[in-house]
Write a protein that holds these residues in place. Structure first.
Motif, PDB file in Angstrom:
ATOM      1  N   THR A   1      -0.153  -3.280  -7.234  1.00  0.00           N
ATOM      2  CA  THR A   1       0.708  -3.264  -6.000  1.00  0.00           C
ATOM      3  C   THR A   1      -0.202  -2.813  -4.769  1.00  0.00           C
ATOM      4  N   ILE A   2      -0.690  -1.896  -5.227  1.00  0.00           N
ATOM      5  CA  ILE A   2      -1.539  -1.668  -3.772  1.00  0.00           C
ATOM      6  C   ILE A   2      -2.739  -2.483  -3.398  1.00  0.00           C
ATOM      7  N   LEU A   3      -3.533  -2.921  -4.278  1.00  0.00           N
ATOM      8  CA  LEU A   3      -4.200  -4.001  -4.139  1.00  0.00           C
ATOM      9  C   LEU A   3      -3.758  -5.004  -3.296  1.00  0.00           C
ATOM     10  N   HIS A   4      -2.589  -5.667  -3.675  1.00  0.00           N
ATOM     11  CA  HIS A   4      -2.225  -6.891  -3.356  1.00  0.00           C
ATOM     12  C   HIS A   4      -2.103  -6.824  -1.966  1.00  0.00           C
ATOM     13  N   GLY A   5      -1.576  -5.670  -1.386  1.00  0.00           N
ATOM     14  CA  GLY A   5      -1.582  -5.265   0.053  1.00  0.00           C
ATOM     15  C   GLY A   5      -2.926  -5.235   0.826  1.00  0.00           C
TER      16      GLY A   5
ATOM     17  N   SER B   1       8.063   3.511  -9.005  1.00  0.00           N
ATOM     18  CA  SER B   1       8.067   2.393  -9.937  1.00  0.00           C
ATOM     19  C   SER B   1       6.505   2.152 -10.453  1.00  0.00           C
ATOM     20  N   VAL B   2       6.178   1.654 -11.557  1.00  0.00           N
ATOM     21  CA  VAL B   2       5.038   1.293 -12.182  1.00  0.00           C
ATOM     22  C   VAL B   2       4.516   0.062 -11.520  1.00  0.00           C
ATOM     23  N   VAL B   3       5.307  -0.861 -11.796  1.00  0.00           N
ATOM     24  CA  VAL B   3       4.934  -2.496 -11.296  1.00  0.00           C
ATOM     25  C   VAL B   3       5.851  -2.917 -10.276  1.00  0.00           C
ATOM     26  N   GLN B   4       6.960  -2.365  -9.711  1.00  0.00           N
ATOM     27  CA  GLN B   4       7.706  -3.037  -8.603  1.00  0.00           C
ATOM     28  C   GLN B   4       6.872  -3.309  -7.490  1.00  0.00           C
ATOM     29  N   VAL B   5       6.818  -4.477  -7.000  1.00  0.00           N
ATOM     30  CA  VAL B   5       6.143  -4.906  -5.641  1.00  0.00           C
ATOM     31  C   VAL B   5       7.007  -4.834  -4.360  1.00  0.00           C
ATOM     32  N   SER B   6       6.832  -4.328  -3.423  1.00  0.00           N
ATOM     33  CA  SER B   6       7.605  -4.149  -2.285  1.00  0.00           C
ATOM     34  C   SER B   6       7.052  -5.129  -1.025  1.00  0.00           C
ATOM     35  N   GLY B   7       7.912  -5.461  -0.136  1.00  0.00           N
ATOM     36  CA  GLY B   7       7.683  -6.231   0.945  1.00  0.00           C
ATOM     37  C   GLY B   7       8.799  -6.849   1.589  1.00  0.00           C
TER      38      GLY B   7
ATOM     39  N   ILE C   1       0.742  -1.287   0.101  1.00  0.00           N
ATOM     40  CA  ILE C   1      -0.062   0.010   0.076  1.00  0.00           C
ATOM     41  C   ILE C   1       0.942   1.338   0.051  1.00  0.00           C
ATOM     42  N   VAL C   2       1.715   1.393   1.023  1.00  0.00           N
ATOM     43  CA  VAL C   2       2.315   2.668   1.180  1.00  0.00           C
ATOM     44  C   VAL C   2       3.532   2.854  -0.040  1.00  0.00           C
ATOM     45  N   ALA C   3       4.375   1.705  -0.297  1.00  0.00           N
ATOM     46  CA  ALA C   3       5.255   2.036  -1.289  1.00  0.00           C
ATOM     47  C   ALA C   3       4.662   2.160  -2.566  1.00  0.00           C
TER      48      ALA C   3
ATOM     49  N   ALA D   1       9.383   5.477   2.952  1.00  0.00           N
ATOM     50  CA  ALA D   1       7.984   5.895   3.581  1.00  0.00           C
ATOM     51  C   ALA D   1       7.641   4.276   4.312  1.00  0.00           C
ATOM     52  N   ALA D   2       7.842   3.256   3.403  1.00  0.00           N
ATOM     53  CA  ALA D   2       7.229   1.938   3.769  1.00  0.00           C
ATOM     54  C   ALA D   2       8.010   1.508   4.939  1.00  0.00           C
ATOM     55  N   ASN D   3       9.310   1.551   5.069  1.00  0.00           N
ATOM     56  CA  ASN D   3       9.976   1.191   5.968  1.00  0.00           C
ATOM     57  C   ASN D   3       9.789   2.172   7.430  1.00  0.00           C
ATOM     58  N   THR D   4       9.358   3.208   7.197  1.00  0.00           N
ATOM     59  CA  THR D   4       9.177   4.143   8.379  1.00  0.00           C
ATOM     60  C   THR D   4       7.916   3.565   9.042  1.00  0.00           C
TER      61      THR D   4
END
Length: 783
Positions: free
Chosen positions: A334-338, A78-84, A70-72, A300-303
């Protein structure tokens, strides 16, 4: 080509907008929703497994996955990068938890996020890319080996040891004595992970449509549950309130270690995320990653993750690749997967708690082994960096992550310094001259070696000094120039040839009296201009080709590998370029284009046979370009001093047919229409200077061939629909200037500069002639 689209205005043609707006098509939103479900199914078991490997609470992996999505996704570039939660941070996190405890580790994650935010705000994201990829890939491989060795003990029903060496030493005993249900669960999981994508498809169904991780963990869970096997399973908190276990301040004497830990987490997470984002860019054609914005998104995501009690977050190549292959088009996926992960854990926690811990451990073993990429090792070996990769890998496994990275970074610096000082000096005598060839980077570090070789040259000798150097510093120039002055003072002669840049010549102009240099031609100059002055010997053409290929390999091939590897998957040229086979006309040179830009058709006289003509070669190229490649433009380029059109003027095509020129005569017959258009039959060109008559014929020939193009039904249809434009071009050899055809006036006007390029030449309509020639001859519709 730029990887960073930093500063590009949103919504440009060909770019994806960061978030779907009100005008986003429903098909794009549907693709993002479908891709988000695929990534969600991949992310849940991976997030739990990474939490297990890190020794963190299991819910910390879920929190990191939700926040990373959600945050990243909202903030990142990035358009399609997924973070986690990322496997590359597992060893660091495990060590931090053992040293400081979980809550202080959360504080470290939060502070690392703030550091990333600062780095992104100061726009220095590209500095993170200064770390050698050999070190990064070696680090990830070492982490993978360490994870696999530790989790293999869990699969075998035992407990991981404190170090990789201890895990290796204890492995035979684990294999010999542990045969519990957990072992069966682990074996099932690994077997499915290994074989799922290798299974044949049934009809339209392909195994790859369902993530292997989901199938493996789901199958192992179902078998263990239905078989009532006694295995340890996942345990989640009873409520989200119980799950929160946020950051805590450390003891007063720990701040020095905390600072180092924050720097380590921020560095590894940043480098891994940015490299992954650039790698993912190669898999899609949307907007390129904005590196500084992506770094802010990761910060922001790590914070947020650290504040909520989650694991550190980074961009993850496995989930990102799954996202692209599932058809994602924007960060919405990416947002929806979160969101899906959050809803699933909130409402179906009892399903997650059925997953055996051995299945997650087996999943990590498989992922850890995959992190040792032989493809990366092969690529690095071609660049002579395999040693850096292996040193980093073994350093991480045997000593620890930070120690291994330090070893790899130090070795990478040594390798770079060695390349900077690499110098090859070869001396030989030919035809009474001493030939000295210098290759490499000529810095002060290489001066002693070069000076030693130059001192061995006899006084009074005639010397050819070839400088194949990509850099020369002032110390090297001074050494060469001083030797040259001394050698010429004793009666010798020195001819200096510079192949690439004129380092010596420029330094001579600034620092010394004018020197007699013999510069070689640039890359675009003919071979003849690259010979040494006075060298009139015949050269074997094959030898010239080989020498040219050697120069290409030494100076250009490595730079083009990345581009050509992308183009290898398909071509999308912007124009079909039809021109003469004349060796003096180089299409890519006169249009400043590169590989993949022009689909080129060359023949004698740049002729386009009419559609009904029996010659199929030109027709095949036209049909392929228009129907298959869907080029938006066709250009016909004539040129001055054309031998084919001079033969037409001399009526060579009407002479009695000779065996040795039979094909040429029959081909030139196709140019009679150009003679008619230029007014040759009416005597329009009579009395004109030969060069002027040939110029008019060449330009009329371009217009005639544009008319012939309109005789092709597929060309005529696409021109009428506005999908294809036809243009005429003329290249004057004497002035090296390009001229464009004005379809209204029929005149060819020279292109003055890049800023003065006229707009697209209007394409002739099917129901009208192309244009009148400059001679005033009337236009004829082509059949």
């Amino acid at each position: 080509m730029r990887n960073d689209a930093q500063g590009a205005p949103p919504g440009r043609k060909g770019e994806s907008s960061p978030l779907p707006g009100p005008h986003t098509d429903r098909k794009g939103i549907g693709a993002d929703v479908g891709a988000s479900l695929v990534v969600f199914l991949v992310a849940v078991p991976l997030s739990l497994g990474i939490a297990v490997a890190s020794g963190a609470p299991l819910v910390a992996g879920i929190i990191a996955a939700v926040v990373g999505g959600i945050v990243a996704g909202l903030v990142g570039g990035s358009v399609v990068q997924v973070s986690g939660p990322a496997a590359g941070l597992t060893i660091i996190v495990a060590d931090l938890i053992m040293t400081y405890g979980w809550r202080v580790t959360c504080l470290i994650t939060l502070l690392a996020g703030l550091v990333q935010l600062a780095l992104g705000a100061f726009r220095i994201a590209r500095a993170a890319l200064a770390v050698s990829p050999a070190v990064v890939h070696g680090m990830l491989a070492g982490v993978g080996v360490t994870i696999a060795l530790a989790q293999l003990h869990v699969v075998l029903g035992g407990e991981p040891q404190s170090s990789a060496l201890a895990n290796i030493a204890d492995l035979p005993d684990q294999i010999a004595h542990n045969h519990t249900a957990a072992v069966a669960v682990g074996v099932i999981t690994i077997a499915i992970m290994f074989g799922w994508n290798r299974l044949p498809g049934i009809g339209r169904f392909r195994p790859g449509m369902i993530p292997a991780a989901l199938v493996a963990v789901g199958t192992a869970t179902a078998i263990a549950t239905l078989g009532r096997w006694e295995v340890e399973t996942v345990v989640l908190p009873a409520s989200l309130a119980d799950a929160w276990n946020g950051p805590m301040l450390p003891e007063s004497g720990q701040w020095h270690g905390i600072a180092l830990a924050v720097a380590a987490v921020a560095m590894v997470a940043s480098v891994e995320s940015l490299l992954a984002a650039i790698a993912v860019d190669r898999l899609h054609s949307g907007r390129r990653v904005q590196l500084n914005r992506e770094l802010c998104g990761q910060g922001a995501a790590n914070t947020v993750s650290g504040a909520l009690g989650g694991l550190p977050i980074a961009g993850v190549i496995v989930r990102s690749t799954a996202n692209v292959r599932a058809g994602a088009r924007s960060p919405l996926s990416t947002i929806l997967h979160g969101v899906w992960i959050l809803l699933f854990v909130a409402f179906f926690a009892h399903v997650v708690e059925l997953i055996p811990m051995a299945a997650l451990a087996a999943l990590l073993v498989f992922i850890g082994v995959q992190m040792v990429s032989l493809a990366h090792l092969r690529d690095l070996n071609r660049h002579h960096e395999a040693g850096v990769y292996l040193a980093t890998l073994f350093g991480v496994v045997l000593l620890g992550l930070l120690e291994g990275v330090f070893i790899g970074f130090a070795l990478a610096m040594i390798v770079s310094l060695r390349r900077l000082t690499r110098l090859t000096v070869v001396t030989e005598e030919r035809d009474g001259r001493v030939h000295v060839s210098v290759d490499g980077s000529l810095t002060f570090l290489g001066v002693p070696r070069l000076a030693h070789v130059l001192r061995t040259i006899p006084s009074g000798a005639r010397v050819d000094l070839d400088l194949h150097v990509d850099f020369m510093d002032h110390a090297a120039f001074e050494a060469i120039h001083a030797w040259r002055v001394d050698h010429e003072r004793t009666g010798g002669s020195v001819d200096i040839d510079e192949v690439h840049e004129q380092w010596y010549a420029r330094s001579s102009e600034r620092s010394a009296p004018a020197a007699k240099t013999v510069p070689k031609g640039r890359w675009w100059a003919p071979w003849e201009m690259r010979k040494k002055a006075g060298d009139r010997r015949e050269v074997n053409p094959v030898g010239l080709l080989t020498a040219g290929a050697r120069e290409y390999h030494s100076g250009t091939a490595d730079r083009m590998r990345s581009l050509m590897s992308r183009l290898a998957n398909g071509q999308h040229p912007t124009s079909l370029f039809i021109t003469c086979a004349d060796s003096r006309v180089v299409p890519n040179l006169i249009t400043a284009s590169g590989p993949g830009d022009l689909f080129t058709l060359r023949n004698v006289g740049n002729l386009v046979p009419p559609h009904h003509d029996s010659d199929g070669s030109a027709g095949a190229a036209i049909e392929y370009a228009v129907n298959v490649l869907r080029v938006p433009s066709i250009v016909i380029c004539g040129h001055s001093h054309c031998g084919a059109l001079q033969a037409l003027l001399d009526k060579a095509h009407e002479e009695p047919e000779a065996v040795e020129t039979a094909h040429l005569r029959r081909w030139l017959l196709r140019g009679e229409g150009s003679l008619h258009r230029a007014g040759v039959e009416q005597g329009v060109l009579d009395g004109l200077p030969k060069s002027e008559a040939l110029r008019r014929l060449s330009q009329a020939n371009v217009i005639e061939q544009l008319g012939n193009l309109m005789g092709y039904p597929t060309v005529r249809e696409r021109v009428a629909s506005g999908e294809l434009t036809l243009s005429g071009m003329y290249y004057d050899l004497e002035t090296a200037r390009v001229h464009l055809l004005d379809a209204e006036s029929g005149e060819f006007t020279p292109v003055q500069s890049v800023q003065d390029v006229p707009g697209p030449v209007p394409s002739p309509r099917p129901d009208q002639p192309v244009a009148e020639s400059s001679s005033g001859a009337s236009s004829r519709p082509s059949s």
